[in-house]
Design a protein around this motif. Structure first.
Motif, PDB file in Angstrom:
ATOM      1  N   UNK A   2       0.881  -1.110  -0.120  1.00 36.67           N
ATOM      2  CA  UNK A   2       0.046  -0.041  -0.242  1.00 36.67           C
ATOM      3  C   UNK A   2       1.032   1.316   0.214  1.00 36.67           C
ATOM      4  N   UNK A  45       2.356   1.625  -3.511  1.00 38.07           N
ATOM      5  CA  UNK A  45       1.487   2.661  -4.563  1.00 38.07           C
ATOM      6  C   UNK A  45       0.893   3.581  -3.799  1.00 38.07           C
ATOM      7  N   UNK A  46       0.645   4.308  -2.812  1.00 36.31           N
ATOM      8  CA  UNK A  46       0.208   5.318  -2.152  1.00 36.31           C
ATOM      9  C   UNK A  46       1.526   5.945  -3.427  1.00 36.31           C
ATOM     10  N   UNK A 104       1.324   6.947  -6.407  1.00 31.26           N
ATOM     11  CA  UNK A 104       0.241   7.502  -6.782  1.00 31.26           C
ATOM     12  C   UNK A 104       0.571   9.231  -6.758  1.00 31.26           C
ATOM     13  N   UNK A 105       1.140   9.346  -6.106  1.00 30.91           N
ATOM     14  CA  UNK A 105       1.747  10.461  -6.120  1.00 30.91           C
ATOM     15  C   UNK A 105       2.314  11.573  -7.078  1.00 30.91           C
ATOM     16  N   UNK A 134       2.127  10.103  -9.773  1.00 30.00           N
ATOM     17  CA  UNK A 134       1.723   9.976 -11.309  1.00 30.00           C
ATOM     18  C   UNK A 134       0.787  11.638  -9.910  1.00 30.00           C
ATOM     19  N   UNK A 135       0.221  12.008  -9.861  1.00 28.50           N
ATOM     20  CA  UNK A 135      -0.600  13.077  -9.369  1.00 28.50           C
ATOM     21  C   UNK A 135      -0.034  13.933 -10.129  1.00 28.50           C
ATOM     22  N   UNK A 147       0.323  14.178 -13.549  1.00 30.11           N
ATOM     23  CA  UNK A 147      -0.424  15.215 -14.279  1.00 30.11           C
ATOM     24  C   UNK A 147      -0.807  16.371 -13.756  1.00 30.11           C
ATOM     25  N   UNK A 148      -0.348  16.589 -12.871  1.00 32.75           N
ATOM     26  CA  UNK A 148      -0.544  18.216 -12.787  1.00 32.75           C
ATOM     27  C   UNK A 148      -0.138  18.896 -13.740  1.00 32.75           C
ATOM     28  N   UNK A 166       3.147  10.062 -16.968  1.00 29.66           N
ATOM     29  CA  UNK A 166       1.971   9.457 -16.519  1.00 29.66           C
ATOM     30  C   UNK A 166       1.180   8.600 -17.251  1.00 29.66           C
ATOM     31  N   UNK A 213       1.792   4.426 -15.012  1.00 28.24           N
ATOM     32  CA  UNK A 213       0.365   3.632 -14.869  1.00 28.24           C
ATOM     33  C   UNK A 213       0.892   2.171 -15.145  1.00 28.24           C
ATOM     34  N   UNK A 268       2.620   1.351 -11.859  1.00 23.95           N
ATOM     35  CA  UNK A 268       1.651   1.171 -10.923  1.00 23.95           C
ATOM     36  C   UNK A 268       0.874  -0.337 -11.282  1.00 23.95           C
TER      37      UNK A 268
END
Lengths: 109, 109
Positions: free
Chosen positions: A75, A78-79, A82-83, A85-86, A89-90, A97, A101, A104
């Motif tokens: 977990x 993955x977190x 994800x950070x 990726x965020x 994307x931003x 990105x 993916x 992930x």
């Protein structure tokens, strides 16, 4: 010490359902409701030492589930992705990105 | 039947480490190496019925882990959101992608 308590609570969130009702109860009284060993001993009508031994056993069980399944670490990993990726994307970095993916998906197994 | 076998293999991938060595061995012989009940019985020096009972017990244990932890369902849900995210990144829909990142974080717990 506080770190250890936080870590045990994290493991309990993941694996708590695998413990017996009695183990869940004693864990909650000590780590979540902040009762002392003496108070718990009185509530469940046993000795302070027995409560201590049980808490130690429960901690070992939770750690052994993590050793076998690694869900807490998974977990966290993955977190972190994800950070990232965020962030990508931003900043509208589409290629980055897409890479994240893929990463992930690999981590999801 | 094939669906059930696939599902059991998926659960085994997730929870197999929680089984005993003996349970892992018998599961692998039957569901992965495709040995018959009779062949397994011969290998582990027991009866065909005992092998059958053990396989049934192992399947129940795997299902009970899923009932308690829901990891299979959780992974499936995350995968679906990831697919949608991949699509929204591909079509450069930044707002939608941000929404899906938030959703992924919630699902990660």
């Amino acid at each position: 010490m506080l770190d250890k308590v936080t870590h045990l609570n994290d493991l309990y969130d993941i694996y708590g359902q695998l413990l017996t009702q009695k183990q869940q109860h004693i864990f909650q009284m000590y780590y979540q409701d902040d009762l002392s060993l003496g108070e718990i001993a009185e509530q469940v009508n046993t000795s302070r030492q027995a409560v201590y031994d049980n808490l130690k056993r429960v901690a070992n069980i939770l750690e052994s589930y993590e050793t076998k399944l690694n869900l807490y670490k998974k977990d966290k990993d993955l977190s972190k992705i994800l950070d990232r990726l965020e962030e990508s994307i931003g900043s509208k970095n589409i290629e980055k990105s897409k890479e994240l993916i893929t990463l992930l998906k690999q981590n999801l197994g």
